[in-house]
Scaffold this motif. Sequence first.
Motif, PDB file in Angstrom:
ATOM      1  N   GLU A  36      -4.372  39.522  47.052  1.00 38.96           N
ATOM      2  CA  GLU A  36      -5.804  39.810  46.952  1.00 38.96           C
ATOM      3  C   GLU A  36      -6.581  38.712  47.694  1.00 38.96           C
ATOM      4  O   GLU A  36      -6.340  37.519  47.473  1.00 38.96           O
ATOM      5  N   LYS A  37      -7.491  39.165  48.547  1.00 49.53           N
ATOM      6  CA  LYS A  37      -8.262  38.228  49.376  1.00 49.53           C
ATOM      7  C   LYS A  37      -9.211  37.346  48.551  1.00 49.53           C
ATOM      8  O   LYS A  37      -9.350  36.147  48.782  1.00 49.53           O
ATOM      9  N   THR A  44     -14.038  46.740  44.153  1.00 48.91           N
ATOM     10  CA  THR A  44     -15.163  47.595  43.750  1.00 48.91           C
ATOM     11  C   THR A  44     -14.744  48.462  42.564  1.00 48.91           C
ATOM     12  O   THR A  44     -15.579  48.821  41.725  1.00 48.91           O
ATOM     13  N   SER A  45     -13.451  48.763  42.482  1.00 50.81           N
ATOM     14  CA  SER A  45     -12.975  49.598  41.361  1.00 50.81           C
ATOM     15  C   SER A  45     -13.363  48.989  40.014  1.00 50.81           C
ATOM     16  O   SER A  45     -13.752  49.711  39.086  1.00 50.81           O
ATOM     17  N   GLY A  49     -17.757  52.980  37.720  1.00 57.27           N
ATOM     18  CA  GLY A  49     -17.735  53.732  36.477  1.00 57.27           C
ATOM     19  C   GLY A  49     -16.310  54.023  36.022  1.00 57.27           C
ATOM     20  O   GLY A  49     -16.100  54.466  34.895  1.00 57.27           O
ATOM     21  N   GLY A  51     -14.590  56.458  36.811  1.00 58.82           N
ATOM     22  CA  GLY A  51     -14.382  57.897  36.670  1.00 58.82           C
ATOM     23  C   GLY A  51     -13.369  58.407  37.683  1.00 58.82           C
ATOM     24  O   GLY A  51     -13.302  57.916  38.803  1.00 58.82           O
ATOM     25  N   MET A 235      -4.682  39.111  53.563  1.00 62.71           N
ATOM     26  CA  MET A 235      -3.739  39.499  54.608  1.00 62.71           C
ATOM     27  C   MET A 235      -4.421  39.308  55.953  1.00 62.71           C
ATOM     28  O   MET A 235      -5.573  39.684  56.138  1.00 62.71           O
ATOM     29  N   SER A 297     -15.911  41.192  49.702  1.00 67.41           N
ATOM     30  CA  SER A 297     -14.636  40.939  50.391  1.00 67.41           C
ATOM     31  C   SER A 297     -14.102  42.159  51.134  1.00 67.41           C
ATOM     32  O   SER A 297     -13.110  42.043  51.859  1.00 67.41           O
ATOM     33  N   ASN A 298     -14.731  43.309  50.967  1.00 69.29           N
ATOM     34  CA  ASN A 298     -14.276  44.503  51.685  1.00 69.29           C
ATOM     35  C   ASN A 298     -14.884  44.519  53.080  1.00 69.29           C
ATOM     36  O   ASN A 298     -15.982  45.031  53.294  1.00 69.29           O
ATOM     37  N   ASP A 301     -10.645  44.518  56.982  1.00 73.80           N
ATOM     38  CA  ASP A 301      -9.521  43.758  57.572  1.00 73.80           C
ATOM     39  C   ASP A 301      -8.284  44.633  57.778  1.00 73.80           C
ATOM     40  O   ASP A 301      -7.641  44.589  58.829  1.00 73.80           O
ATOM     41  N   ASN A 525     -10.220  53.505  49.977  1.00 76.88           N
ATOM     42  CA  ASN A 525     -11.149  53.509  51.109  1.00 76.88           C
ATOM     43  C   ASN A 525     -10.565  52.856  52.363  1.00 76.88           C
ATOM     44  O   ASN A 525     -11.203  52.839  53.405  1.00 76.88           O
ATOM     45  N   THR A 541     -13.501  59.295  44.493  1.00 77.07           N
ATOM     46  CA  THR A 541     -13.049  58.154  45.297  1.00 77.07           C
ATOM     47  C   THR A 541     -11.892  57.451  44.590  1.00 77.07           C
ATOM     48  O   THR A 541     -10.857  57.218  45.172  1.00 77.07           O
ATOM     49  N   ILE A 542     -12.047  57.172  43.305  1.00 73.47           N
ATOM     50  CA  ILE A 542     -10.962  56.479  42.594  1.00 73.47           C
ATOM     51  C   ILE A 542      -9.825  57.447  42.236  1.00 73.47           C
ATOM     52  O   ILE A 542      -8.653  57.058  42.250  1.00 73.47           O
TER      53      ILE A 542
END
Length: 560
Positions: A36-37, A44-45, A49, A51, A235, A297-298, A301, A525, A541-542
Amino acid sequence: MNWQKEVDVVVVGSGAGGMLSALVAAKNRADVLVVEKDKLWGGTSATSGGGIWIPGSDQAKALGFEDNLDDAFKYVRALSADNVPDENIRAYVENAAPMLRWVTANTGVIYTSQPYPDYHAENPGGSVTGYRTHLPEMFDGTLLGNDLKTQRLPSPAASLFGYLNWTFAETYQLLYRGSGWLTGLAKNMAKYWFDWPLRFTSRKDRRLTLGNALTGALRVALNEAGVPLWLATPMKELVTENGRVVGIVVEKDGKPFAIRTRKGVVLAAGGFDKNQQMRDANAPLYNKAWASGGVTSNTGDAIRAGQAVGAGTMNMQSAWAAPVFHVPGEDRGRLCTIERALPGCIMVNQKGQRYLNEAASYHIVGQQMARREKEFGDASPSWMVFDHKYRHQFPMGPLLPLVPDWLQSGAVKSILKKGRTIGELARAMGVDPAALELQIARFNAGAAKGEDPEFHRGDAAYDRMYGDYRHQPNPCLRPLTEGPFYAMPIYPGDIGTNGGLRTNAKAQVVDDAGQPIAGLYAVGNNAASAMGESYPGAGVTIGPAMTFGYVAARDLTGAN
Ligand code: FAD
């Protein structure tokens, strides 16, 4: 290459899709590492929400909702983009419920099916009654031990004061101040403030809800499975041998560190939410990195790393569009979900005119705002305009009811406009007073009858779900009559980008000719979404991030 570590599988990114693929791979006896960066995990997860949109789930069946996967496929297929292959949509629809079954059996997260209509419920295959959207139950953060402190805080848009977690049910109790709301709030505040071990060392709330509950439960399961998660380890590049991805280089303690993978790499590093250059180059319609709800951080990359080894990309022009508030000093846009559907408010452009159905899904409203801004240059910001009664009853972004104007933070005060009359408010907003007065008079005439002849607010099942059920004949419409009147700027933003690396039905990354790049997978994403540029329902999305995380892990460990 001087390899410094070797594992079966490396997962890049600790959002829901990444953590689930790591867990599924580990349960299939792979030796797994998550990198994890950021110095916080969850992406964001964790701020979401939580959902997930799952057609045909056991949970929905138990509530008597018999879904049909062909209907779900037809519904998504018609909304998604033409360049998204049928197989990818099929793979999602068919693997979603098995994924959720697996999650229920192997982790502490409990999902419940909700009577939450699809965003285009009236389309063929859509569900008006809902039950495809699932929300996580509360999860006890104590189980995380010290990892609780490094989990991302919830979004300011999905928590009270930016730290107090709440469930969906609690949101409604607070919104309508239903019986027991004050005691409930006081209890939760007391639990938070009297949690001494944490209060002296962290802002975190131990009662994990929504995206914090989902990612918290996944992290506990990862810990139990012995999967390490390295923080602050971005990474930097993918390493290939004879066209196959065989490892990655990360930055560890400020130095390059090479990790060899025996089975594969899963890229789950989110979109290019906060990369202004990539937005300018690829997604000019959604060109404001600061207005994205995605985490800082998104920055795309892993999309660039994939391209560097020959991966194709798709729908890079697209985002999960959304109207957002922006409070000066905050590092992201605050998603506006419920407010627009409540009676007593409208959205206008800089000419003082309405131009959309405020109560439509945030994706549709966000897209319409972005397109309007591109064509006419008068929609960023637009304004949420509301009257005294609304102000007293409901929140508007960061502005909470019952908290007087003078007690709001300086940042909120700096964006809030107020006037005793509509004309006075218009002058404070820099809008032509006559135009705003005319617009409100026209809106009021229809709203008094529960009608919106221009934009049909409140006609669709989705609009009405977020309206005030106590207000009839139309839960979304009430004339704006009582001063003082208020306005808050609202921007076309998003909750993340959703174009990315091209993948197939197994979540393998493919090149422009559709050929898989051996050893490389992408989910969430980081990959181009199976939804194309659409947003069929809450959790699309999730839901796919986790489903394709599950599919990828099963494929690379030979479980399929
Ligand atoms: P993330 O969860 O953002 O995870 C990506 C991770 O990768 C991050 O931790 C990041 O730091 C890390 N990373 C980035 N680059 C690197 C690198 N080079 N090396 C290592 N790690 C890296 N969607 C839904 O479906 N349902 C909802 O209820 C919902 N609610 C939302 C509410 C809000 C307020 C917001 C803002 C969004 C919401 N969304 C929702 C959208 C959803 O949160 C995101 O689309 C989704 O979480 C993205 O998941 P991901 O796994 O792709 O990325």
